[in-house]
Design a protein around this motif. Structure first.
Motif, PDB file in Angstrom:
ATOM      1  N   SER A  37      26.627 -27.408 -24.805  1.00 22.59           N
ATOM      2  CA  SER A  37      26.542 -28.431 -25.860  1.00 22.59           C
ATOM      3  C   SER A  37      25.141 -28.424 -26.439  1.00 22.59           C
ATOM      4  O   SER A  37      24.247 -27.751 -25.927  1.00 22.59           O
ATOM      5  N   ALA A  38      24.961 -29.240 -27.460  1.00 21.64           N
ATOM      6  CA  ALA A  38      23.634 -29.402 -28.050  1.00 21.64           C
ATOM      7  C   ALA A  38      22.721 -30.120 -27.050  1.00 21.64           C
ATOM      8  O   ALA A  38      23.194 -30.860 -26.178  1.00 21.64           O
ATOM      9  N   THR A  43      23.146 -33.999 -31.328  1.00 21.25           N
ATOM     10  CA  THR A  43      24.295 -34.181 -32.227  1.00 21.25           C
ATOM     11  C   THR A  43      24.236 -35.538 -32.921  1.00 21.25           C
ATOM     12  O   THR A  43      24.471 -35.643 -34.137  1.00 21.25           O
ATOM     13  N   GLU A 121      24.409 -26.916 -31.365  1.00 25.37           N
ATOM     14  CA  GLU A 121      24.941 -25.987 -30.345  1.00 25.37           C
ATOM     15  C   GLU A 121      24.368 -24.581 -30.547  1.00 25.37           C
ATOM     16  O   GLU A 121      24.171 -23.842 -29.578  1.00 25.37           O
ATOM     17  N   PHE A 186      32.156 -26.814 -29.089  1.00 26.36           N
ATOM     18  CA  PHE A 186      32.263 -27.730 -30.234  1.00 26.36           C
ATOM     19  C   PHE A 186      32.500 -27.053 -31.584  1.00 26.36           C
ATOM     20  O   PHE A 186      32.956 -27.693 -32.508  1.00 26.36           O
ATOM     21  N   ARG A 200      34.057 -34.847 -31.909  1.00 25.40           N
ATOM     22  CA  ARG A 200      32.947 -35.204 -31.026  1.00 25.40           C
ATOM     23  C   ARG A 200      33.316 -34.967 -29.563  1.00 25.40           C
ATOM     24  O   ARG A 200      34.455 -35.164 -29.171  1.00 25.40           O
ATOM     25  N   GLU A 201      32.351 -34.557 -28.805  1.00 25.08           N
ATOM     26  CA  GLU A 201      32.522 -34.240 -27.377  1.00 25.08           C
ATOM     27  C   GLU A 201      33.451 -33.054 -27.149  1.00 25.08           C
ATOM     28  O   GLU A 201      34.035 -32.899 -26.074  1.00 25.08           O
ATOM     29  N   GLY A 202      33.597 -32.212 -28.204  1.00 25.46           N
ATOM     30  CA  GLY A 202      34.611 -31.152 -28.140  1.00 25.46           C
ATOM     31  C   GLY A 202      34.238 -29.916 -27.333  1.00 25.46           C
ATOM     32  O   GLY A 202      35.031 -28.976 -27.256  1.00 25.46           O
ATOM     33  N   SER A 203      33.054 -29.901 -26.720  1.00 22.00           N
ATOM     34  CA  SER A 203      32.662 -28.677 -25.992  1.00 22.00           C
ATOM     35  C   SER A 203      33.544 -28.391 -24.778  1.00 22.00           C
ATOM     36  O   SER A 203      33.764 -27.222 -24.426  1.00 22.00           O
TER      37      SER A 203
HETATM   38  N1  ASP Z   1      27.478 -31.863 -29.051  1.00 24.06           N
HETATM   39  C1  ASP Z   1      28.784 -32.364 -29.373  1.00 24.06           C
HETATM   40  C2  ASP Z   1      28.818 -33.884 -29.226  1.00 24.06           C
HETATM   41  O1  ASP Z   1      27.827 -34.455 -28.771  1.00 24.06           O
HETATM   42  C3  ASP Z   1      29.871 -31.731 -28.586  1.00 24.06           C
HETATM   43  C4  ASP Z   1      29.795 -31.930 -27.089  1.00 24.06           C
HETATM   44  O2  ASP Z   1      28.725 -32.175 -26.563  1.00 24.06           O
HETATM   45  O3  ASP Z   1      30.814 -31.838 -26.433  1.00 24.06           O
HETATM   46  O4  ASP Z   1      29.791 -34.489 -29.553  1.00 24.06           O
END
Ligand code: ASP
Length: 420
Positions: A37-38, A43, A121, A186, A200-203
């Motif tokens: 992820s970032a 993000t 990312e 992501f 969001r949070e797609g990693s």
């Molecule tokens: N960096 C993205 C987010 O914060 C994806 C992830 O972290 O899963 O949503």
């Protein structure tokens, strides 16, 4: 082969990145693909930058410089050699975003969002691949946009599984024989080569996509918690680690809002019977939680708390029944405005939902609903879900709370509550 996923907290500064590299180094002898992820809250920051640029409400370059500063500070701590090509590589990644920001916004918000926010990312994966190489890991950076293909639903790209699988299978197994592959979570790309994001949070989901296409043995999500707990330690004292969890229970828990794993992650893994491990990057020797095909039900009741909930009650103005055509109109409105329904209930003449309080989107949906229905709204509520509930667990969470709505099935109890 295995797939590892490291989230933003696990790579939030130079020390954390060193820790991640040491975990990767330990497993490098077997084929391994790593999704990152970032860094930290990048993000969120890039999201703010996109809003500023789109609304032309401030100086996006100022925000971009902050992102630049924090990433270069990490680089300087990781690499003594200032001639390491990673410095130029990272500088060039920023140039692409500067080009976008130099003009006034010409494209839609969602499209611009994906072109800008994906930077997070790209930066983190390049830094981690370069650092891992510098400590002796045979690592190779790959661009997820060359492998994960989506439609052009920007900010919520739908994966083209066939094309994605074909490309991954054709090119990655041979590379995995020689390298630890390091890629981005992501992000993906459309058939016209525009960058998309997966939500969001797609990693976690990206890790599952790579794993499914490569028929991996397992996916490991490295987190700052020891594994899947029976409640979020933010809300609950004395949480318990769940050592083993069935795919079904994991899907149910994430569906109701457990944030430990992204909800879309589990299904592709379940389809291929790929084990999902949730482990702690702080204690990498501990086993954590294994999510797999098992008949074992949760050994303890699990609790999920969602605060800032709005309860929306919808009644037809002409006192007609709530039937399929009303319901499909209502569902469509929520879908169009990307609002996820966390709880719903219908009776003959009313339909009610609980959703996250998300500002603009809710106001827009309410405006539409009010054209056709009588609508009442109550905000500031909390949604409590208990999987494998009993009366004792219900009593435990209801201290000083009043129930607004309660739904129960054999395993799960959802209660929308407010403080007394
Ligand atoms: N960096 C993205 C987010 O914060 C994806 C992830 O972290 O899963 O949503």
């Amino acid at each position: 082969m295995q797939v590892f996923k490291f989230g933003g907290a696990s790579v939030r500064d130079a020390e954390s990145i060193k820790n991640v590299a040491s975990i990767i180094a330990k497993y490098q002898d077997e084929p391994l693909l790593v999704v990152v992820s970032a860094i930290g809250k990048t993000t969120d920051f890039l999201e703010k930058l996109t809003n500023t640029f789109f609304k032309q409400s401030g100086d996006p370059f100022e925000l971009l410089n902050e992102v630049k500063k924090s990433h270069f500070s990490i680089l300087e701590q990781l690499f003594e050699d200032r001639f390491n090509p990673i410095f130029d590589d990272i500088a060039n990644s920023f140039v692409e975003i500067e080009w976008i920001l130099e003009e006034s916004p010409q494209d839609g918000y969602d499209y611009l969002y994906d072109q800008i926010v994906s930077l997070g990312e790209l930066l983190s994966s390049k830094i981690i691949a370069a650092y891992a190489a510098s400590v002796g890991v045979s690592s190779r950076w790959i661009d997820a946009r060359d492998f994960i293909f989506t439609d052009n639903t920007y900010r919520e790209g739908k994966v083209d599984w066939e094309k994605t699988e074909e490309k991954i299978r054709a090119e990655l197994p041979i590379l995995l024989d020689d390298y630890v592959l390091i890629s981005q979570g992501f992000i993906g790309s459309t058939s016209e080569n525009f960058t998309t994001t997966l939500g969001r949070e797609g990693s976690d989901y990206s890790a599952a996509i790579f794993a499914s296409c490569l028929n991996a043995e397992s996916v490991t999500i490295w987190k700052d918690v020891p594994g899947v707990l029976n409640a979020d330690p933010k809300w609950f004292e004395k949480t318990q680690l769940i050592p083993e969890l069935s795919y079904t229970d994991a899907i149910e828990l994430t569906y109701y809002g457990a944030t430990v794993i992204h909800p879309k992650t589990i299904k592709p893994l379940q389809n291929k019977k790929i084990t999902l491990n949730v482990r702690s990057f702080l204690n990498p020797d501990q086993k954590g939680t294994q999510i797999k095909s098992t008949n074992q039900t949760l050994p303890v009741p699990s609790f999920i708390f969602k605060v800032n909930q709005v309860f929306i009650n919808i009644l037809p103005r002409d006192f007609s029944f709530i039937v399929e055509d009303n319901l499909s109109h209502i569902f469509n409105l929520f879908h169009q405005h990307r609002i996820k329904i966390n709880m719903m209930h219908n009776s003959a003449i009313q339909f009610s939902v609980a959703v996250d309080q998300t500002g603009d989107n809710i106001a827009a949906v309410l405006e539409e609903l009010e054209k056709r229905y009588k609508v009442t709204v109550e905000s500031g509520l909390e949604l409590i879900t208990i999987r494998y509930y009993n009366q004792e667990t219900i009593d435990r969470v209801l201290v000083n709370k009043e129930i607004i709505k309660e739904l129960k099935d054999s395993y799960t109890c959802q209660m929308l509550v407010k403080n007394k």
